[in-house]
Write a protein that holds these residues in place. Structure first.
Motif, mmCIF file in Angstrom:
data_model
loop_
_atom_site.group_PDB
_atom_site.id
_atom_site.type_symbol
_atom_site.label_atom_id
_atom_site.label_comp_id
_atom_site.label_asym_id
_atom_site.label_seq_id
_atom_site.Cartn_x
_atom_site.Cartn_y
_atom_site.Cartn_z
ATOM 1 N N GLY A 1 1.799 5.746 -4.773
ATOM 2 C CA GLY A 1 0.619 5.652 -3.931
ATOM 3 C C GLY A 1 0.494 6.777 -2.917
ATOM 4 O O GLY A 1 1.283 7.735 -2.899
ATOM 5 N N GLY A 2 -0.523 6.683 -2.064
ATOM 6 C CA GLY A 2 -0.724 7.659 -0.997
ATOM 7 C C GLY A 2 -0.797 9.076 -1.511
ATOM 8 O O GLY A 2 -1.635 9.430 -2.341
ATOM 9 N N ARG A 3 0.130 9.896 -1.032
ATOM 10 C CA ARG A 3 0.122 11.346 -1.323
ATOM 11 C C ARG A 3 0.343 11.664 -2.794
ATOM 12 O O ARG A 3 0.101 12.791 -3.234
ATOM 13 C CB ARG A 3 1.173 12.064 -0.471
ATOM 14 C CG ARG A 3 2.625 11.824 -0.915
ATOM 15 C CD ARG A 3 3.146 10.441 -0.530
ATOM 16 N NE ARG A 3 4.557 10.267 -0.858
ATOM 17 C CZ ARG A 3 5.014 9.325 -1.693
ATOM 18 N NH1 ARG A 3 4.185 8.498 -2.314
ATOM 19 N NH2 ARG A 3 6.299 9.211 -1.905
ATOM 20 N N ALA B 1 -6.501 0.250 3.448
ATOM 21 C CA ALA B 1 -7.502 1.308 3.507
ATOM 22 C C ALA B 1 -7.418 2.020 4.843
ATOM 23 O O ALA B 1 -7.026 1.434 5.859
ATOM 24 C CB ALA B 1 -8.898 0.727 3.310
ATOM 25 N N GLY B 2 -7.779 3.312 4.830
ATOM 26 C CA GLY B 2 -7.842 4.060 6.075
ATOM 27 C C GLY B 2 -7.176 5.412 6.003
ATOM 28 O O GLY B 2 -7.313 6.147 5.013
ATOM 29 N N ASN B 3 -6.426 5.750 7.043
ATOM 30 C CA ASN B 3 -5.753 7.037 7.136
ATOM 31 C C ASN B 3 -4.750 7.211 6.001
ATOM 32 O O ASN B 3 -4.012 6.276 5.664
ATOM 33 C CB ASN B 3 -5.049 7.119 8.491
ATOM 34 C CG ASN B 3 -4.280 8.403 8.662
ATOM 35 O OD1 ASN B 3 -3.121 8.498 8.290
ATOM 36 N ND2 ASN B 3 -4.927 9.403 9.233
ATOM 37 N N TRP B 4 -4.696 8.398 5.427
ATOM 38 C CA TRP B 4 -3.882 8.616 4.226
ATOM 39 C C TRP B 4 -2.393 8.471 4.484
ATOM 40 O O TRP B 4 -1.624 8.241 3.553
ATOM 41 C CB TRP B 4 -4.193 9.972 3.590
ATOM 42 C CG TRP B 4 -3.722 11.190 4.343
ATOM 43 C CD1 TRP B 4 -4.382 11.849 5.329
ATOM 44 C CD2 TRP B 4 -2.490 11.897 4.157
ATOM 45 N NE1 TRP B 4 -3.645 12.920 5.773
ATOM 46 C CE2 TRP B 4 -2.488 12.984 5.072
ATOM 47 C CE3 TRP B 4 -1.399 11.732 3.312
ATOM 48 C CZ2 TRP B 4 -1.426 13.890 5.151
ATOM 49 C CZ3 TRP B 4 -0.339 12.632 3.389
ATOM 50 C CH2 TRP B 4 -0.355 13.693 4.300
ATOM 51 N N TRP C 1 -1.109 4.018 4.038
ATOM 52 C CA TRP C 1 -0.101 4.011 2.968
ATOM 53 C C TRP C 1 1.232 3.468 3.471
ATOM 54 O O TRP C 1 1.876 2.650 2.794
ATOM 55 C CB TRP C 1 0.073 5.433 2.424
ATOM 56 C CG TRP C 1 1.207 5.562 1.468
ATOM 57 C CD1 TRP C 1 1.242 5.123 0.171
ATOM 58 C CD2 TRP C 1 2.483 6.155 1.719
ATOM 59 N NE1 TRP C 1 2.467 5.408 -0.397
ATOM 60 C CE2 TRP C 1 3.239 6.040 0.533
ATOM 61 C CE3 TRP C 1 3.052 6.780 2.824
ATOM 62 C CZ2 TRP C 1 4.538 6.528 0.430
ATOM 63 C CZ3 TRP C 1 4.343 7.268 2.727
ATOM 64 C CH2 TRP C 1 5.077 7.134 1.546
ATOM 65 N N GLN C 2 1.655 3.882 4.642
ATOM 66 C CA GLN C 2 2.924 3.397 5.187
ATOM 67 C C GLN C 2 2.899 1.886 5.393
ATOM 68 O O GLN C 2 3.904 1.206 5.158
ATOM 69 C CB GLN C 2 3.242 4.110 6.499
ATOM 70 C CG GLN C 2 3.638 5.568 6.320
ATOM 71 C CD GLN C 2 3.835 6.302 7.636
ATOM 72 O OE1 GLN C 2 3.231 5.946 8.654
ATOM 73 N NE2 GLN C 2 4.661 7.333 7.628
ATOM 74 N N GLU C 3 1.762 1.368 5.825
ATOM 75 C CA GLU C 3 1.637 -0.090 5.981
ATOM 76 C C GLU C 3 1.805 -0.774 4.623
ATOM 77 O O GLU C 3 2.435 -1.842 4.523
ATOM 78 C CB GLU C 3 0.283 -0.430 6.595
ATOM 79 C CG GLU C 3 0.152 -1.850 7.062
ATOM 80 C CD GLU C 3 1.018 -2.175 8.271
ATOM 81 O OE1 GLU C 3 1.316 -3.370 8.460
ATOM 82 O OE2 GLU C 3 1.419 -1.233 8.999
ATOM 83 N N GLY C 4 1.271 -0.170 3.566
ATOM 84 C CA GLY C 4 1.434 -0.715 2.227
ATOM 85 C C GLY C 4 2.877 -0.702 1.760
ATOM 86 O O GLY C 4 3.337 -1.644 1.103
#
Length: 433
Positions: free
Chosen positions: A183-185, A260-263, A267-270
């Protein structure tokens, strides 16, 4: 002696067998977590109240060219066809016409996806409304160079993204046994990066010198000090994605969380939810670990089975035995993967991987490395025996044969046995003493 009947998923079916109850040491299972029932409602709420970012509608202007990334067919479990229609409600309300929106299927270094696969990933209606294209990491003419990271990685990305006014990343977060988490990056690198960028970055998954094998920092659940992940974050920093929408699955493959939100912060919350569901503390290492990938499609081939092998390696003692239950009906897929087992020695294999790094090559390398920890036995189809042997494992066709072989190799008549019915997703973490 009291026995316990065990059932583990195997392909579309299951295997059943009995174990002495007193020898069952631990069972590694993920935390039960409720599925999101109203997916469109949950997505709307996440877009309206994002993490570390203004609401998506506040970021969009009617004249914007928008690039939205979708993971390729190997990540179809993410079910972005459930997400995109609601996401398009927001772009439409912002006044952005469909012709200004492009979906980029971020295949990384994988093969191109077919039109039918694009429709499976995005939904037929979405594919009809907007332009959906494959990223091609080897099409260097279609890459835009952005600079170098502090580790020297040359960053070049797909022109569709480079020329967009707004970049929205979609995807899913689970453990990843190279860069800690998916995910994320990862939508950026390897997602829509050039093959040169991918290879230079992924070499950080190996130790610094020939003969040192894989980088011990490049493991599931680890980001701090993981050089490959940290380089990825720098690469994504060049791109500066405007917004992400990532999902986390529960053990049944349904949405457990939408982020959703800041990349970075969303993502860190996920990743914290991934830890909550799938990080499982174990009391000690077992003499024998029995792990199922979790059935189809997680055990579709030996390439995908590498995740289960890696997770099992964290639960078995040095010199013990790991039994991997994996059907592998498509064991020769992807086509490049079996070729990596042709080398006469591990050193030759490592040298070739460093010279021309690919993800299939790295997965093959990690599977061979598992043999340094324990004896690996695979319960699979008889026609798979040849490739299983090349990967350094002992192929068998029944659990009875697997158990008999394991008892001969584990070094004790009374082995401690750990079960991993969700082996592809659950990460055993040794309890600190």
């Amino acid at each position: 002696m009291e026995t316990r009947q065990i059932r583990l998923r195997y392909g579309e079916g299951e295997v059943t067998f009995a174990l002495p109850a007193e020898q069952i040491y631990f069972e590694v299972v993920g935390k039960e977590y409720p599925a999101i029932r109203d997916i469109p409602g949950a997505i709307r709420a996440a877009l309206a109240r994002p993490i570390g970012s203004p609401p998506l509608k506040e970021l969009l202007r009617p004249t914007d060219k928008v690039a939205i990334t979708v993971s390729d067919i190997t990540r179809s479990w993410q079910r972005m066809d459930l997400v995109l229609p609601t996401l398009f409600e927001t772009t439409a309300r912002a006044g952005i016409p469909d012709e200004n929106v492009s979906i980029l299927v971020v295949v990384g270094g994988h093969r191109q996806n077919t039109r039918e696969e694009m429709e499976q990933l995005c939904g037929k209606e979405v594919c009809r409304r907007v332009n959906v294209v494959n990223h091609n990491a080897r099409d260097l003419e279609n890459m835009v160079y952005l600079g170098r990271t502090s580790r020297g990685t040359e960053v070049a990305i797909n022109r569709v993204v480079a020329e967009a006014d707004r970049i929205i990343l979609t995807g899913g977060i689970i453990y990843h046994y190279m860069v800690g988490y998916g995910g994320g990056r990862k939508s950026v690198i390897p997602g829509f990066s050039s093959i040169r960028t991918i290879q230079q970055n992924h070499l950080w998954a190996m130790g610094r010198e020939l003969g040192s094998g894989s980088n011990r920092n490049a493991v599931s659940g680890k980001t701090r000090g993981n050089e490959c992940h940290e380089d990825m974050m720098e690469i994504a920093g060049f791109v500066k994605p405007d917004f992400i929408l990532n999902v986390v699955p529960n053990a049944e493959g349904q949405y457990a969380g939408i982020f959703a939100g800041n990349w970075v912060s969303a993502w860190q919350e996920g990743t914290r939810l991934v830890d909550e569901i799938y990080s499982v503390e174990i009391p000690g290492l077992a003499d024998i670990v029995i792990a199922s990938a979790g059935g189809a499609p997680k055990d579709i081939n030996l390439y995908q089975t590498g995740k289960t092998m890696d997770n099992a390696s964290y639960a078995v003692k040095k010199g013990g035995v790991a039994i991997i239950v994996s059907d592998c009906p498509d064991i020769l897929e992807p086509p490049e993967f079996p070729q990596w087992f042709q080398y006469p020695t591990k050193l030759d294999m490592e040298r070739a991987l460093r010279a021309d790094f690919t993800i299939p090559g790295w997965v093959a390398w990690k599977e061979v490395e598992c043999g340094d920890i324990a004896t690996f036995i695979m319960v699979t189809r008889p026609e798979n025996a040849e490739l299983v042997k090349k990967a350094g494992m002992l192929p068998v066709t029944t659990m009875e044969e697997a158990l008999a072989t394991a008892y001969r190799h584990c070094g004790t008549d009374q082995p401690r046995i750990t079960l991993m019915p969700q082996g592809a997703n659950t990460l055993p973490v040794l309890k600190k003493t």
